[in-house]
Design a protein around this motif. Structure first.
Motif, PDB file in Angstrom:
ATOM      1  N   THR A  27       2.287   0.624   6.038  1.00  0.00           N
ATOM      2  CA  THR A  27       2.052   0.047   7.376  1.00  0.00           C
ATOM      3  C   THR A  27       3.173  -0.932   7.735  1.00  0.00           C
ATOM      4  O   THR A  27       3.504  -1.094   8.908  1.00  0.00           O
ATOM      5  CB  THR A  27       0.690  -0.677   7.450  1.00  0.00           C
ATOM      6  OG1 THR A  27       0.629  -1.650   6.410  1.00  0.00           O
ATOM      7  CG2 THR A  27      -0.477   0.296   7.316  1.00  0.00           C
ATOM      8  N   ASN A  28       3.770  -1.591   6.731  1.00  0.00           N
ATOM      9  CA  ASN A  28       4.871  -2.508   7.044  1.00  0.00           C
ATOM     10  C   ASN A  28       6.081  -1.750   7.575  1.00  0.00           C
ATOM     11  O   ASN A  28       6.740  -2.194   8.519  1.00  0.00           O
ATOM     12  CB  ASN A  28       5.275  -3.318   5.801  1.00  0.00           C
ATOM     13  CG  ASN A  28       4.640  -4.703   5.795  1.00  0.00           C
ATOM     14  OD1 ASN A  28       3.511  -4.846   6.224  1.00  0.00           O
ATOM     15  ND2 ASN A  28       5.358  -5.695   5.305  1.00  0.00           N
ATOM     16  N   ASP A  29       6.387  -0.584   6.982  1.00  0.00           N
ATOM     17  CA  ASP A  29       7.516   0.213   7.485  1.00  0.00           C
ATOM     18  C   ASP A  29       7.263   0.623   8.929  1.00  0.00           C
ATOM     19  O   ASP A  29       8.147   0.544   9.785  1.00  0.00           O
ATOM     20  CB  ASP A  29       7.713   1.472   6.621  1.00  0.00           C
ATOM     21  CG  ASP A  29       8.268   1.124   5.243  1.00  0.00           C
ATOM     22  OD1 ASP A  29       8.746  -0.011   5.062  1.00  0.00           O
ATOM     23  OD2 ASP A  29       8.198   1.988   4.342  1.00  0.00           O
ATOM     24  N   HIS A  51       0.633   5.759   0.787  1.00  0.00           N
ATOM     25  CA  HIS A  51       1.176   6.386  -0.425  1.00  0.00           C
ATOM     26  C   HIS A  51       2.527   5.790  -0.822  1.00  0.00           C
ATOM     27  O   HIS A  51       3.069   6.117  -1.868  1.00  0.00           O
ATOM     28  CB  HIS A  51       1.235   7.922  -0.295  1.00  0.00           C
ATOM     29  CG  HIS A  51       2.002   8.398   0.890  1.00  0.00           C
ATOM     30  ND1 HIS A  51       3.341   8.611   0.850  1.00  0.00           N
ATOM     31  CD2 HIS A  51       1.583   8.688   2.144  1.00  0.00           C
ATOM     32  CE1 HIS A  51       3.731   9.021   2.046  1.00  0.00           C
ATOM     33  NE2 HIS A  51       2.700   9.072   2.849  1.00  0.00           N
ATOM     34  N   GLN A  52       3.067   4.909   0.048  1.00  0.00           N
ATOM     35  CA  GLN A  52       4.279   4.189  -0.362  1.00  0.00           C
ATOM     36  C   GLN A  52       4.149   2.716   0.001  1.00  0.00           C
ATOM     37  O   GLN A  52       5.099   2.098   0.504  1.00  0.00           O
ATOM     38  CB  GLN A  52       5.493   4.788   0.329  1.00  0.00           C
ATOM     39  CG  GLN A  52       5.994   6.013  -0.402  1.00  0.00           C
ATOM     40  CD  GLN A  52       7.131   6.692   0.312  1.00  0.00           C
ATOM     41  OE1 GLN A  52       7.214   6.673   1.539  1.00  0.00           O
ATOM     42  NE2 GLN A  52       8.000   7.300  -0.444  1.00  0.00           N
ATOM     43  N   GLY A  53       2.960   2.196  -0.218  1.00  0.00           N
ATOM     44  CA  GLY A  53       2.728   0.789   0.085  1.00  0.00           C
ATOM     45  C   GLY A  53       3.658  -0.071  -0.761  1.00  0.00           C
ATOM     46  O   GLY A  53       3.931   0.235  -1.922  1.00  0.00           O
ATOM     47  N   ARG A  54       4.135  -1.138  -0.155  1.00  0.00           N
ATOM     48  CA  ARG A  54       5.093  -2.001  -0.857  1.00  0.00           C
ATOM     49  C   ARG A  54       4.514  -3.393  -1.061  1.00  0.00           C
ATOM     50  O   ARG A  54       3.808  -3.908  -0.215  1.00  0.00           O
ATOM     51  CB  ARG A  54       6.385  -2.115  -0.044  1.00  0.00           C
ATOM     52  CG  ARG A  54       7.109  -0.796   0.097  1.00  0.00           C
ATOM     53  CD  ARG A  54       8.443  -0.933   0.784  1.00  0.00           C
ATOM     54  NE  ARG A  54       8.338  -1.173   2.207  1.00  0.00           N
ATOM     55  CZ  ARG A  54       8.576  -2.332   2.797  1.00  0.00           C
ATOM     56  NH1 ARG A  54       8.940  -3.381   2.088  1.00  0.00           N
ATOM     57  NH2 ARG A  54       8.472  -2.464   4.101  1.00  0.00           N
ATOM     58  N   GLY A  55       4.850  -3.976  -2.232  1.00  0.00           N
ATOM     59  CA  GLY A  55       4.473  -5.351  -2.513  1.00  0.00           C
ATOM     60  C   GLY A  55       5.718  -6.211  -2.597  1.00  0.00           C
ATOM     61  O   GLY A  55       6.824  -5.742  -2.323  1.00  0.00           O
ATOM     62  N   ARG A  56       5.539  -7.468  -2.970  1.00  0.00           N
ATOM     63  CA  ARG A  56       6.709  -8.342  -3.142  1.00  0.00           C
ATOM     64  C   ARG A  56       7.485  -7.880  -4.381  1.00  0.00           C
ATOM     65  O   ARG A  56       6.980  -7.145  -5.204  1.00  0.00           O
ATOM     66  CB  ARG A  56       6.258  -9.794  -3.288  1.00  0.00           C
ATOM     67  CG  ARG A  56       5.569 -10.291  -2.012  1.00  0.00           C
ATOM     68  CD  ARG A  56       5.051 -11.691  -2.198  1.00  0.00           C
ATOM     69  NE  ARG A  56       6.130 -12.654  -2.237  1.00  0.00           N
ATOM     70  CZ  ARG A  56       6.120 -13.762  -2.983  1.00  0.00           C
ATOM     71  NH1 ARG A  56       5.105 -14.010  -3.775  1.00  0.00           N
ATOM     72  NH2 ARG A  56       7.134 -14.595  -2.950  1.00  0.00           N
ATOM     73  N   LEU A  69      -8.406  -2.761   2.550  1.00  0.00           N
ATOM     74  CA  LEU A  69      -7.901  -2.997   3.901  1.00  0.00           C
ATOM     75  C   LEU A  69      -6.395  -3.071   3.765  1.00  0.00           C
ATOM     76  O   LEU A  69      -5.884  -3.826   2.919  1.00  0.00           O
ATOM     77  CB  LEU A  69      -8.384  -4.345   4.413  1.00  0.00           C
ATOM     78  CG  LEU A  69      -9.516  -4.418   5.421  1.00  0.00           C
ATOM     79  CD1 LEU A  69      -9.736  -5.868   5.835  1.00  0.00           C
ATOM     80  CD2 LEU A  69      -9.286  -3.547   6.633  1.00  0.00           C
ATOM     81  N   ALA A  70      -5.678  -2.305   4.573  1.00  0.00           N
ATOM     82  CA  ALA A  70      -4.216  -2.382   4.577  1.00  0.00           C
ATOM     83  C   ALA A  70      -3.780  -2.437   6.028  1.00  0.00           C
ATOM     84  O   ALA A  70      -4.045  -1.509   6.794  1.00  0.00           O
ATOM     85  CB  ALA A  70      -3.607  -1.169   3.883  1.00  0.00           C
ATOM     86  N   PHE A  71      -3.170  -3.533   6.403  1.00  0.00           N
ATOM     87  CA  PHE A  71      -2.709  -3.635   7.794  1.00  0.00           C
ATOM     88  C   PHE A  71      -1.458  -4.487   7.894  1.00  0.00           C
ATOM     89  O   PHE A  71      -1.152  -5.287   7.005  1.00  0.00           O
ATOM     90  CB  PHE A  71      -3.818  -4.180   8.709  1.00  0.00           C
ATOM     91  CG  PHE A  71      -4.230  -5.596   8.426  1.00  0.00           C
ATOM     92  CD1 PHE A  71      -5.233  -5.876   7.519  1.00  0.00           C
ATOM     93  CD2 PHE A  71      -3.625  -6.658   9.083  1.00  0.00           C
ATOM     94  CE1 PHE A  71      -5.629  -7.185   7.265  1.00  0.00           C
ATOM     95  CE2 PHE A  71      -4.006  -7.970   8.846  1.00  0.00           C
ATOM     96  CZ  PHE A  71      -5.009  -8.232   7.929  1.00  0.00           C
ATOM     97  N   SER A  72      -0.751  -4.272   8.998  1.00  0.00           N
ATOM     98  CA  SER A  72       0.449  -5.057   9.280  1.00  0.00           C
ATOM     99  C   SER A  72       0.380  -5.529  10.716  1.00  0.00           C
ATOM    100  O   SER A  72       0.141  -4.732  11.627  1.00  0.00           O
ATOM    101  CB  SER A  72       1.706  -4.208   9.077  1.00  0.00           C
ATOM    102  OG  SER A  72       1.757  -3.747   7.737  1.00  0.00           O
ATOM    103  N   GLY A 142       2.162  -8.202   6.442  1.00  0.00           N
ATOM    104  CA  GLY A 142       1.510  -7.063   5.799  1.00  0.00           C
ATOM    105  C   GLY A 142       0.454  -7.576   4.833  1.00  0.00           C
ATOM    106  O   GLY A 142       0.754  -8.339   3.921  1.00  0.00           O
ATOM    107  N   VAL A 143      -0.775  -7.160   5.046  1.00  0.00           N
ATOM    108  CA  VAL A 143      -1.887  -7.699   4.253  1.00  0.00           C
ATOM    109  C   VAL A 143      -2.641  -6.560   3.568  1.00  0.00           C
ATOM    110  O   VAL A 143      -3.027  -5.574   4.214  1.00  0.00           O
ATOM    111  CB  VAL A 143      -2.863  -8.493   5.158  1.00  0.00           C
ATOM    112  CG1 VAL A 143      -4.035  -9.037   4.345  1.00  0.00           C
ATOM    113  CG2 VAL A 143      -2.137  -9.623   5.874  1.00  0.00           C
ATOM    114  N   GLY A 144      -2.829  -6.688   2.270  1.00  0.00           N
ATOM    115  CA  GLY A 144      -3.620  -5.711   1.519  1.00  0.00           C
ATOM    116  C   GLY A 144      -4.765  -6.436   0.832  1.00  0.00           C
ATOM    117  O   GLY A 144      -4.546  -7.389   0.081  1.00  0.00           O
ATOM    118  N   ILE A 145      -5.995  -6.009   1.112  1.00  0.00           N
ATOM    119  CA  ILE A 145      -7.168  -6.646   0.490  1.00  0.00           C
ATOM    120  C   ILE A 145      -7.943  -5.585  -0.290  1.00  0.00           C
ATOM    121  O   ILE A 145      -8.266  -4.516   0.257  1.00  0.00           O
ATOM    122  CB  ILE A 145      -8.096  -7.289   1.554  1.00  0.00           C
ATOM    123  CG1 ILE A 145      -7.306  -8.273   2.433  1.00  0.00           C
ATOM    124  CG2 ILE A 145      -9.268  -8.004   0.887  1.00  0.00           C
ATOM    125  CD1 ILE A 145      -8.138  -8.942   3.541  1.00  0.00           C
TER     126      ILE A 145
END
Ligand code: BTN
Length: 260
Positions: A27-29, A51-56, A69-72, A142-145
């Motif tokens: 979602t960040n991309d 399928h390509q979620g990114r973290g720090r 929950l995955a949102f940007s 970008g928030v992932g819970i």
């Protein structure tokens, strides 16, 4: 959930525009590309699965369908916000924390911006910026819970102990209501961006205060010391063994409990 249902759920919030994906890379991309294309302030990208979620630190962030929950969120920073850009990640962390408090949970913020429940990570935040020259055009929060236990990657993949909201509440929750609450609180905290209440609430929610931690970064040798405080700009204060204090700025740094 489809886009129309989500739109209805968020209809009382000033979401400028909404994109919903059953499955997406990150979602960040998507949000960064959308920001480049002129997305308005408070435009939102939500996905059921990434399928390509990114973290720090270029880490992978797995988002399994129905479990998280995955949102940007795209923000167009105001001039005063641009002067304190390091506070955008804490802004998201404060909003998530407050939404979790409403579920009778006791969230803490692990500096700079993870949210913990029972000292385990329940939420990760990846803040990215878009610049034109030296002008900050957009910030993507970008928030992932982790909502249910299925959201957690297998144990060996975990660098830091993790949990999910439902593991902590002991009952199912409506993840889209949680999204609504996070956005709602984000609006309120944004109105207090960097003010005394913002700073004090962040300070009071700080995990590991008074405990031995280690700070790793590419730029400097590892620091080990007692986590003392944060300053209003969001830097961390560490008391070293020789009694002096060291200040660590938000950036590409990672904090761990020293005994881990
Ligand atoms: C971290 O703890 O390392 C940050 C994780 C951030 C994950 C979220 S999920 C929604 C958004 N899209 C991404 O690709 N990453 C963030």
């Amino acid at each position: 959930m489809d886009k129309a249902q989500l739109k209805t759920k968020l209809s009382d919030l000033p979401v400028a525009d909404l994109k919903w994906f059953a499955k997406i890379g990150s979602t960040n991309d998507e949000a960064l590309a959308w920001a480049k294309d002129g997305a308005k302030d408070f435009s939102l990208v939500v996905a059921d699965e990434q399928h390509q979620g990114r973290g720090r630190y270029n880490r992978r962030w797995v988002t399994r369908p129905g479990a998280a929950l995955a949102f940007s969120l795209i923000l167009r920073p105001a001039p005063l916000e641009k002067e304190q850009a390091a506070l955008f990640s804490p802004l998201a962390a404060l909003a998530v924390r407050q939404a979790l408090l409403e579920l009778d949970l006791r969230p803490e913020i692990k500096w700079p911006n993870d949210v913990l429940l029972n000292r385990r990570k329940v939420c990760g935040i990846l803040t990215e910026s878009q610049w034109t020259g030296d002008q900050l055009d957009a910030v993507v929060l970008g928030v992932g819970i982790n909502i249910s236990p299925e959201a957690l990657p297998p144990d060996p993949d975990l660098l830091f102990a993790a949990t999910s909201v439902e593991s902590e509440t002991g009952h199912p929750i409506d993840r889209f209501h949680l999204l609504h609450q996070v956005l709602n609180h984000l609006i309120s905290w944004r109105n207090k961006f960097g003010d005394a209440d913002f700073y004090q609430t962040w300070r009071n929610a700080l995990a590991f205060r008074g405990e031995m931690v280690q700070i790793e970064s590419k730029e400097r040798a590892m620091l080990v010391g007692v986590l003392e405080d944060i300053d209003p700009q969001g830097s961390l204060l560490i008391r070293l063994a020789d009694g002096t204090s060291s200040m660590v700025m938000v950036g590409d740094v990672r904090l761990r409990l020293s005994q881990q």
